[in-house]
Design a protein around this motif. Sequence first.
Motif, mmCIF file in Angstrom:
data_model
loop_
_atom_site.group_PDB
_atom_site.id
_atom_site.type_symbol
_atom_site.label_atom_id
_atom_site.label_comp_id
_atom_site.label_asym_id
_atom_site.label_seq_id
_atom_site.Cartn_x
_atom_site.Cartn_y
_atom_site.Cartn_z
ATOM 1 N N ARG A 119 26.430 16.629 51.719
ATOM 2 C CA ARG A 119 25.045 16.411 52.164
ATOM 3 C C ARG A 119 24.016 16.948 51.170
ATOM 4 O O ARG A 119 22.856 16.564 51.214
ATOM 5 C CB ARG A 119 24.815 17.076 53.529
ATOM 6 N N ASP A 165 23.400 8.707 46.207
ATOM 7 C CA ASP A 165 24.029 8.017 47.327
ATOM 8 C C ASP A 165 25.457 8.522 47.500
ATOM 9 O O ASP A 165 26.263 8.489 46.566
ATOM 10 C CB ASP A 165 24.031 6.510 47.066
ATOM 11 N N THR A 166 25.770 9.016 48.702
ATOM 12 C CA THR A 166 27.102 9.595 48.964
ATOM 13 C C THR A 166 27.925 8.740 49.920
ATOM 14 O O THR A 166 28.908 9.229 50.480
ATOM 15 C CB THR A 166 26.959 11.016 49.549
ATOM 16 N N SER A 167 27.534 7.496 50.097
ATOM 17 C CA SER A 167 28.259 6.644 51.049
ATOM 18 C C SER A 167 29.720 6.478 50.645
ATOM 19 O O SER A 167 30.616 6.460 51.505
ATOM 20 C CB SER A 167 27.591 5.271 51.152
ATOM 21 N N SER A 168 29.989 6.395 49.326
ATOM 22 C CA SER A 168 31.374 6.247 48.868
ATOM 23 C C SER A 168 32.187 7.509 49.174
ATOM 24 O O SER A 168 33.366 7.429 49.517
ATOM 25 C CB SER A 168 31.412 5.948 47.364
ATOM 26 N N ASN A 169 31.538 8.676 49.055
ATOM 27 C CA ASN A 169 32.227 9.924 49.394
ATOM 28 C C ASN A 169 32.555 9.996 50.884
ATOM 29 O O ASN A 169 33.635 10.434 51.273
ATOM 30 C CB ASN A 169 31.353 11.128 49.016
ATOM 31 N N GLU A 170 31.599 9.559 51.702
ATOM 32 C CA GLU A 170 31.820 9.588 53.149
ATOM 33 C C GLU A 170 32.932 8.615 53.544
ATOM 34 O O GLU A 170 33.732 8.907 54.432
ATOM 35 C CB GLU A 170 30.517 9.255 53.871
ATOM 36 N N VAL A 171 32.980 7.476 52.872
ATOM 37 C CA VAL A 171 34.053 6.511 53.138
ATOM 38 C C VAL A 171 35.404 7.094 52.732
ATOM 39 O O VAL A 171 36.408 6.958 53.447
ATOM 40 C CB VAL A 171 33.798 5.185 52.395
#
Length: 317
Positions: free
Chosen positions: A186, A191-197
């Motif tokens: 966080r 953009d951290t969407s790939s990390n969250e995925v």
Amino acid sequence: MGADNQTWVREFILLGLSSDWDTQVSLFFLFLVMYLVTVLGNVLIVLLIRLDRRLHTPMYFFLTNLSLVDVSYATSIVPQMLVHFLAEHKGIPYVSCAAQLFFSLGLGGIEFVLLAVMAYDRYVAVCDPLRYSVIMHRGLCAKLAITSWVSGSVNSLIHTAITFQLPMCMNNCIDHISCEILAVVRLACVDTSSNEVSVMVSSIMLLMTPFCLVLLSYIRIISTILKIQSTEGRKKAFHTCASHLTVVVLCYGMAIFTYIQPNSSPSVLQEKLISVFYAILTPMLNPMIYSLRNKEVKRAWQRLLGQLFGLTSKLAT
């Protein structure tokens, strides 16, 4: 975002559970006692299994691994948290934060896989008892244990490397009790969407896949138990699995609630409380569950204490 704003922080600040001094002092003593009980309980379980030859079976070999994982997991988080309760500056160096994330995430993954391995062991013991010693031989047990440790460690290494490559900008305050992966992600200013995925995918692999294997094992186990004619036989078979099933509910329940929620996420406070439960309470309860709900462990304690009292009386005379 400009490159001038994307910097690499040298230190993180852990906000912890509370900023109130009296609350922190109370939590320090509470968690210190719980941590000491955790270490003592798990070390005693390992020593008991080591000293009592009757417990040199696959089930207790895996229980030894589980106790080592529990005490290691608690140690990766609690001592640093205790120091921060009494410290004015609640910083943790960049490298120490990365190390904490690696060990806590890795040991958590190891535990999930290990619980699935223990479920398979109970499945063979209940559903195919005559071939149990042939199937669960020493070589297979060692391979299953090594698989648990390697899979959790590799998964953690990958996530730690990916997470700490993210630029954190000027924000270095982690609103958590430790360097937990989602809390660190966080902080990134990209953009951290790939990390969250990737966290979701690894959760499915190292959390839901073992959980499904545990579920299938217990469906077969319960089906077999219900086919046993004698009441005594059903009770014996159930008690064989009761301790492990209790631990499974505690561990998987908390982790699934934390990491796999399709429509909503827990609040920051909920995440902190869940992490406290998983880092302190669960490792403390596991040896108690296996000691209080397992007749073999109870008898082993009685034999060991009897030998110690006998030795003490001989020395006294």
